[in-house]
Motif scaffolding. Structure first.
Motif, PDB file in Angstrom:
ATOM      1  N   SER A 126       0.842  -1.198   0.000  1.00 51.27           N
ATOM      2  CA  SER A 126       0.000   0.000   0.000  1.00 51.27           C
ATOM      3  C   SER A 126       0.879   1.251   0.000  1.00 51.27           C
ATOM      4  CB  SER A 126      -0.911   0.009   1.232  1.00 51.27           C
ATOM      5  OG  SER A 126      -1.581   1.253   1.349  1.00 51.27           O
ATOM      6  N   PRO A 127       0.495   2.300  -0.762  1.00 50.90           N
ATOM      7  CA  PRO A 127       1.335   3.496  -0.846  1.00 50.90           C
ATOM      8  C   PRO A 127       1.225   4.446   0.348  1.00 50.90           C
ATOM      9  CG  PRO A 127      -0.584   3.774  -2.239  1.00 50.90           C
ATOM     10  CD  PRO A 127      -0.636   2.358  -1.709  1.00 50.90           C
ATOM     11  N   VAL A 128       0.211   4.287   1.187  1.00 52.72           N
ATOM     12  CA  VAL A 128       0.022   5.196   2.324  1.00 52.72           C
ATOM     13  C   VAL A 128      -0.410   4.402   3.547  1.00 52.72           C
ATOM     14  CG1 VAL A 128      -1.202   7.219   3.215  1.00 52.72           C
ATOM     15  CG2 VAL A 128      -0.727   7.051   0.765  1.00 52.72           C
ATOM     16  N   ALA A 129       0.157   4.738   4.700  1.00 55.07           N
ATOM     17  CA  ALA A 129      -0.250   4.105   5.958  1.00 55.07           C
ATOM     18  C   ALA A 129      -0.356   5.162   7.044  1.00 55.07           C
ATOM     19  CB  ALA A 129       0.750   3.031   6.362  1.00 55.07           C
ATOM     20  N   LEU A 130      -1.407   5.061   7.840  1.00 51.16           N
ATOM     21  CA  LEU A 130      -1.632   5.957   8.973  1.00 51.16           C
ATOM     22  C   LEU A 130      -1.536   5.122  10.254  1.00 51.16           C
ATOM     23  CD1 LEU A 130      -4.765   7.913   7.647  1.00 51.16           C
ATOM     24  CD2 LEU A 130      -2.349   8.548   7.412  1.00 51.16           C
ATOM     25  N   GLU A 131      -0.534   5.393  11.050  1.00 51.19           N
ATOM     26  CA  GLU A 131      -0.346   4.663  12.305  1.00 51.19           C
ATOM     27  C   GLU A 131      -1.137   5.368  13.405  1.00 51.19           C
ATOM     28  OE1 GLU A 131       3.833   4.271  13.037  1.00 51.19           O
ATOM     29  OE2 GLU A 131       4.241   3.533  11.004  1.00 51.19           O
ATOM     30  N   CYS A 132      -1.976   4.609  14.104  1.00 55.00           N
ATOM     31  CA  CYS A 132      -2.943   5.215  15.018  1.00 55.00           C
ATOM     32  C   CYS A 132      -2.877   4.629  16.424  1.00 55.00           C
ATOM     33  CB  CYS A 132      -4.365   5.005  14.480  1.00 55.00           C
ATOM     34  SG  CYS A 132      -4.652   5.704  12.836  1.00 55.00           S
ATOM     35  N   ARG A 133      -3.134   5.489  17.397  1.00 55.87           N
ATOM     36  CA  ARG A 133      -3.326   5.087  18.792  1.00 55.87           C
ATOM     37  C   ARG A 133      -4.801   5.267  19.116  1.00 55.87           C
ATOM     38  NH1 ARG A 133       0.325   8.492  22.149  1.00 55.87           N
ATOM     39  NH2 ARG A 133      -1.143  10.124  21.562  1.00 55.87           N
ATOM     40  N   LEU A 134      -5.384   4.282  19.768  1.00 50.40           N
ATOM     41  CA  LEU A 134      -6.806   4.342  20.086  1.00 50.40           C
ATOM     42  C   LEU A 134      -7.144   5.597  20.890  1.00 50.40           C
ATOM     43  CD1 LEU A 134      -9.638   3.070  20.188  1.00 50.40           C
ATOM     44  CD2 LEU A 134      -8.906   1.846  22.245  1.00 50.40           C
ATOM     45  N   HIS A 135      -8.158   6.321  20.422  1.00 54.07           N
ATOM     46  CA  HIS A 135      -8.655   7.497  21.128  1.00 54.07           C
ATOM     47  C   HIS A 135      -9.961   7.186  21.853  1.00 54.07           C
ATOM     48  CE1 HIS A 135      -9.565  11.735  21.914  1.00 54.07           C
ATOM     49  NE2 HIS A 135     -10.769  11.523  21.417  1.00 54.07           N
ATOM     50  N   LEU A 136     -10.864   6.474  21.162  1.00 51.39           N
ATOM     51  CA  LEU A 136     -12.187   6.209  21.734  1.00 51.39           C
ATOM     52  C   LEU A 136     -12.839   5.066  20.988  1.00 51.39           C
ATOM     53  CD1 LEU A 136     -14.665   7.167  23.549  1.00 51.39           C
ATOM     54  CD2 LEU A 136     -15.316   8.584  21.588  1.00 51.39           C
ATOM     55  N   ILE A 137     -13.537   4.219  21.721  1.00 49.12           N
ATOM     56  CA  ILE A 137     -14.420   3.220  21.130  1.00 49.12           C
ATOM     57  C   ILE A 137     -15.833   3.515  21.598  1.00 49.12           C
ATOM     58  CG2 ILE A 137     -15.123   0.787  21.215  1.00 49.12           C
ATOM     59  CD1 ILE A 137     -12.259  -0.017  21.020  1.00 49.12           C
ATOM     60  N   GLN A 138     -16.748   3.617  20.647  1.00 59.86           N
ATOM     61  CA  GLN A 138     -18.134   3.965  20.959  1.00 59.86           C
ATOM     62  C   GLN A 138     -19.073   2.918  20.363  1.00 59.86           C
ATOM     63  OE1 GLN A 138     -19.569   6.866  22.655  1.00 59.86           O
ATOM     64  NE2 GLN A 138     -21.281   5.438  22.535  1.00 59.86           N
ATOM     65  N   GLU A 139     -19.844   2.265  21.209  1.00 56.95           N
ATOM     66  CA  GLU A 139     -20.851   1.326  20.718  1.00 56.95           C
ATOM     67  C   GLU A 139     -22.078   2.107  20.249  1.00 56.95           C
ATOM     68  OE1 GLU A 139     -20.150  -1.822  20.500  1.00 56.95           O
ATOM     69  OE2 GLU A 139     -18.307  -1.773  21.699  1.00 56.95           O
ATOM     70  N   MET A 140     -22.606   1.707  19.095  1.00 57.41           N
ATOM     71  CA  MET A 140     -23.812   2.354  18.567  1.00 57.41           C
ATOM     72  C   MET A 140     -24.645   1.305  17.850  1.00 57.41           C
ATOM     73  SD  MET A 140     -24.149   5.771  16.178  1.00 57.41           S
ATOM     74  CE  MET A 140     -23.284   6.735  17.420  1.00 57.41           C
ATOM     75  N   GLY A 141     -25.760   0.917  18.466  1.00 58.75           N
ATOM     76  CA  GLY A 141     -26.578  -0.145  17.887  1.00 58.75           C
ATOM     77  C   GLY A 141     -25.766  -1.420  17.772  1.00 58.75           C
ATOM     78  N   ASP A 142     -25.787  -2.028  16.573  1.00 58.39           N
ATOM     79  CA  ASP A 142     -25.035  -3.259  16.370  1.00 58.39           C
ATOM     80  C   ASP A 142     -23.638  -2.993  15.815  1.00 58.39           C
ATOM     81  OD1 ASP A 142     -25.655  -2.450  13.812  1.00 58.39           O
ATOM     82  OD2 ASP A 142     -26.297  -4.427  13.104  1.00 58.39           O
TER      83      ASP A 142
END
Length: 203
Positions: A126-142
């Protein structure tokens, strides 16, 4: 003449199929994550967007609690790799429901590239990668909404036009309805209209 369609709680999948045929095209987050046991997972998620500019936060939605969500909950890290047109079949293949102990990198034949700031690997192809640290997990419906702060971006020189990627070089894939996928197609350019120039070139 329009057809009126009302969501039916007894058949939510039918309305889901309608929504995904109307909200198009959708960019794809090709999310790599690593389980607590060290298994690298790679999965495409077509509900993907930018959630914040400062700090830079991206967000994807998992329909159901997939391995991506469980791994990110356990480790707090993930990578979003870009999905170019020439990887169409590989991206689709990583959507296969492999068991958690199977890495899609190995099953599909993709190459791991070490990340600079997080444990999950990038997709080397892949030509682009974004390395991420978890900020928030939000449950919404299913669904589960996952927000990640971008710690590092790695962009191939091959797709850069000056300091920014060129969409014609990126050749992005998108998801449409049913089993349909989209490509960039015709690119049109137009600038915003300053208020003092209204109506300007609006029509």
């Amino acid at each position: 003449m329009r057809r009126d369609i009302v969501p039916d709680p007894a058949d939510s999948r039918a309305f889901y199929r309608l929504l995904t045929s109307v909200v198009v095209p959708r960019p794809i987050a090709w999310v790599s994550s690593t389980s607590a046991d060290g298994v690298d997972n790679l999965a495409p998620h077509s509900f993907f967007t930018i959630a914040s500019v400062d700090p830079p936060i991206v967000q994807f939605t998992s329909v159901g609690r997939k391995d991506s969500v469980r791994n990110i909950e356990a480790t707090g890290e993930f990578v979003v790799s870009f999905t170019p047109e020439d990887l169409f079949e590989a991206v689709n293949a990583t959507g296969t429901a492999f068991p958690p102990q199977t890495s899609e990198f190995d099953a599909v034949g993709l190459t791991r590239e070490p990340s600079a700031t997080v444990r999950p690997p990038r997709v080397l192809e892949s030509p682009v990668a974004l390395e991420c640290r978890l900020h928030l997990i939000q449950e919404m419906g299913d669904c589960t909404l996952v927000f990640g702060e971008v710690l590092h971006a790695a962009v191939s020189e091959d797709v850069l036009d000056g300091d920014l990627p060129s969409v014609t070089a990126l050749r992005p894939l998108s998801r449409l309805g049913k089993n349909e996928w989209g490509t960039a197609g015709t690119i049109r350019t137009i600038s915003r209209i300053p208020l003092q120039e209204w109506p300007g070139h609006s029509g």
